[in-house]
Design a protein around this motif. Structure first.
Motif, PDB file in Angstrom:
ATOM      1  N   THR A 238       0.863  -1.191   0.000  1.00 30.40           N
ATOM      2  CA  THR A 238       0.000   0.000   0.000  1.00 30.40           C
ATOM      3  C   THR A 238       0.899   1.240   0.000  1.00 30.40           C
ATOM      4  O   THR A 238       2.058   1.179   0.408  1.00 30.40           O
ATOM      5  CB  THR A 238      -0.882   0.053   1.256  1.00 30.40           C
ATOM      6  N   GLN A 262       0.626   9.012  -4.725  1.00 33.50           N
ATOM      7  CA  GLN A 262      -0.515   8.642  -3.869  1.00 33.50           C
ATOM      8  C   GLN A 262      -1.640   9.661  -4.054  1.00 33.50           C
ATOM      9  O   GLN A 262      -2.804   9.298  -4.174  1.00 33.50           O
ATOM     10  CB  GLN A 262      -0.064   8.596  -2.398  1.00 33.50           C
ATOM     11  N   ASN A 285      -3.105   1.534  -4.321  1.00 34.63           N
ATOM     12  CA  ASN A 285      -4.249   1.655  -3.423  1.00 34.63           C
ATOM     13  C   ASN A 285      -4.794   0.297  -3.053  1.00 34.63           C
ATOM     14  O   ASN A 285      -5.919  -0.026  -3.385  1.00 34.63           O
ATOM     15  CB  ASN A 285      -5.355   2.400  -4.180  1.00 34.63           C
ATOM     16  N   PHE A 286      -4.028  -0.517  -2.391  1.00 36.84           N
ATOM     17  CA  PHE A 286      -4.532  -1.842  -2.055  1.00 36.84           C
ATOM     18  C   PHE A 286      -5.188  -1.789  -0.687  1.00 36.84           C
ATOM     19  O   PHE A 286      -4.729  -1.091   0.199  1.00 36.84           O
ATOM     20  CB  PHE A 286      -3.380  -2.854  -2.051  1.00 36.84           C
ATOM     21  N   LYS A 287      -6.265  -2.558  -0.549  1.00 34.42           N
ATOM     22  CA  LYS A 287      -6.959  -2.563   0.751  1.00 34.42           C
ATOM     23  C   LYS A 287      -6.118  -3.299   1.793  1.00 34.42           C
ATOM     24  O   LYS A 287      -5.922  -2.853   2.893  1.00 34.42           O
ATOM     25  CB  LYS A 287      -8.312  -3.242   0.610  1.00 34.42           C
ATOM     26  N   HIS A 289      -3.361  -4.536   3.941  1.00 32.40           N
ATOM     27  CA  HIS A 289      -2.041  -4.096   4.364  1.00 32.40           C
ATOM     28  C   HIS A 289      -1.077  -5.240   4.202  1.00 32.40           C
ATOM     29  O   HIS A 289      -1.439  -6.392   4.401  1.00 32.40           O
ATOM     30  CB  HIS A 289      -2.068  -3.668   5.835  1.00 32.40           C
TER      31      HIS A 289
END
Ligand code: ASP
Ligand code: MG
Length: 419
Positions: A238, A262, A285-287, A289
């Motif tokens: 992320t 970002q 933008n990955f959910k 972590h």
């Protein structure tokens, strides 16, 4: 539009340039390509600046000839019309032929920036000789900064205007990392290793589809292979994890790189120029972590503890006094911790700045310090990872937050010294 960035290691010799040209030809027919100075050129130019500012004639000549012969040897192995490169050599010689008139930092930027000019001139000449449609752009005409030499701050509005108006049309657009220019026409660099940041600036201003940083490692690893045998490649990270890792000292990406991309949600790929088809790492933008523990090692650390002479509490007033001293001395704090009447910080050792700073603090505080320490940061730690890094180490200070632990350790029992 995509942005590619090639660092110094990728273009350190003629084979490197052939390889980069191949990647450009096959992967980016109409992209923006940001290139750093070749190999260790920036260090050599720093040496030239030091010699020049001290007016050491022999050292100037020796460094100048190192820089010239290094690039010449590479050009001799490659096809291309390198006329522009020879003009840059002449300009560099002229720069150091007259007595210095500007400050150290301003002079530094005028000279050290030429490393990127040389590398991009060589690559463009080589690509042209191989009939690749390519254009050379001068980043100094595109990135507008203030006059904070060696650490230029970007004027985003003016930079975005210039970049979006200039970088149009088909073909590969090659430009320099690390450099920009102030409103009064002086070259300003963006800080060592700043080419990643340049790539992020271009991506931001062009609303790029993605940025790819080409490196000599397969992507972002969970530890530096210099310190760890078994490293793991992180497929996705992320933005938040990337910025945290860079902040704690992971050297794979320059810390300033993440914010611009970002802010626009632009993915950043880190790939190996040795295996260009391998997927590498994607920062975005990955959910999820990242849960693989990452290890960051900083050596040559100093732990400084301050105890107010008058036994007063460590509170807002003396903290602001302490921070003011550190900021003025240009000493960056890597970790801090306090108790009622002591304040401890860990900083990079600096034989010049630290003794001067300690000398100043001594008026108000009893100062003790330990040198030759390591600062180990583990993101997504557990007890097993902590135990693993503490083998044969003595723990001096530990700081835990939910996801990150920082450990200040030493190899052998070392005595604390009183300044
Ligand atoms: N050439 C510059 C340096 O070595 C910038 C960079 O490589 O990113 O610091
Ligand atoms: Mg470099």
């Amino acid at each position: 539009m995509r942005v590619f960035k090639f660092g110094g290691a990728s273009v350190k010799d003629a084979n490197g340039i052939r390889n980069v040209a191949e990647i450009i030809k096959t992967q980016c027919p109409s992209e923006v390509v940001v290139v750093s100075a070749m190999g260790k050129t920036t260090n050599a130019l720093e040496e030239l600046v030091a010699a020049y500012m001290n007016q050491q004639t022999e050292r100037i000549q020796a460094t100048l000839s190192t820089v010239k012969s290094y690039h010449t040897a590479i050009m001799n192995e490659l096809e291309g019309d390198f006329g522009a490169v020879h003009e840059t050599f002449c300009f560099l010689e002229e720069c150091v032929a007259v007595k210095p008139v500007c400050s150290y930092n301003e002079t530094y930027d005028q000279i050290v920036s030429l490393g990127e000019i040389l590398s991009t001139q060589i690559i463009v000449a080589y690509l042209k000789a191989h009939y690749v449609p390519v254009m050379w752009f001068d980043a100094r005409q595109l990135i507008r900064t203030d006059t904070n030499f060696r650490e230029g701050r970007v004027d985003w509005q003016e930079t975005a205007r210039r970049i979006s108006e200039t970088l149009v049309g088909k073909g590969v657009k090659i430009t320099q990392g690390f450099i920009g220019q102030s409103a009064n026409g002086r070259t300003v660099t963006l800080g060592r290793d700043g080419s990643d940041y340049t790539a992020a600036i271009f991506a931001y201003c062009l609303n790029a589809e993605s940025v790819t940083i080409w490196k000599d490692v397969p992507g972002v690893l969970n530890a530096d292979p210099k310190w760890f045998d078994e490293t793991v490649l992180l497929d996705t990270i992320t933005y938040q994890d990337a910025i945290e890792l860079a902040y704690y000292g992971a050297t794979v990406i320059h810390p300033k790189t993440i914010k611009p991309i970002q802010n626009k949600g632009i993915p950043l790929h880190v790939k190996s120029f040795l295996t260009p088809d391998a997927p590498g790492t994607t920062i975005g933008n990955f959910k999820q972590h990242l849960l693989t523990p990452s290890f960051i090692f900083k050596v040559n650390q100093v732990l400084i503890s301050l105890h107010p002479n008058d036994f007063s509490f460590i509170a807002e007033d003396n903290l602001s006094h302490i921070f003011g001293r550190f900021a003025m001395a240009g000493v960056k704090i890597n970790l801090m911790q306090n108790t009622a009447i002591s304040f401890s910080v860990v900083v990079d050792d600096d034989p010049d700045r630290i003794p001067r700073l300690l000398g100043q603090l001594k008026d108000d505080f009893r100062v003790s310090y330990n040198e030759n320490l390591e600062l180990i940061t583990i993101r997504y730690y557990d007890q097993a990872t902590i135990d693993r890094v503490l083998v044969h180490k003595k723990l001096l200070l530990e700081q835990k937050s939910r996801y990150t632990v920082q450990l200040v350790v030493t190899d052998v029992a070392q005595e604390q010294r009183v300044f």
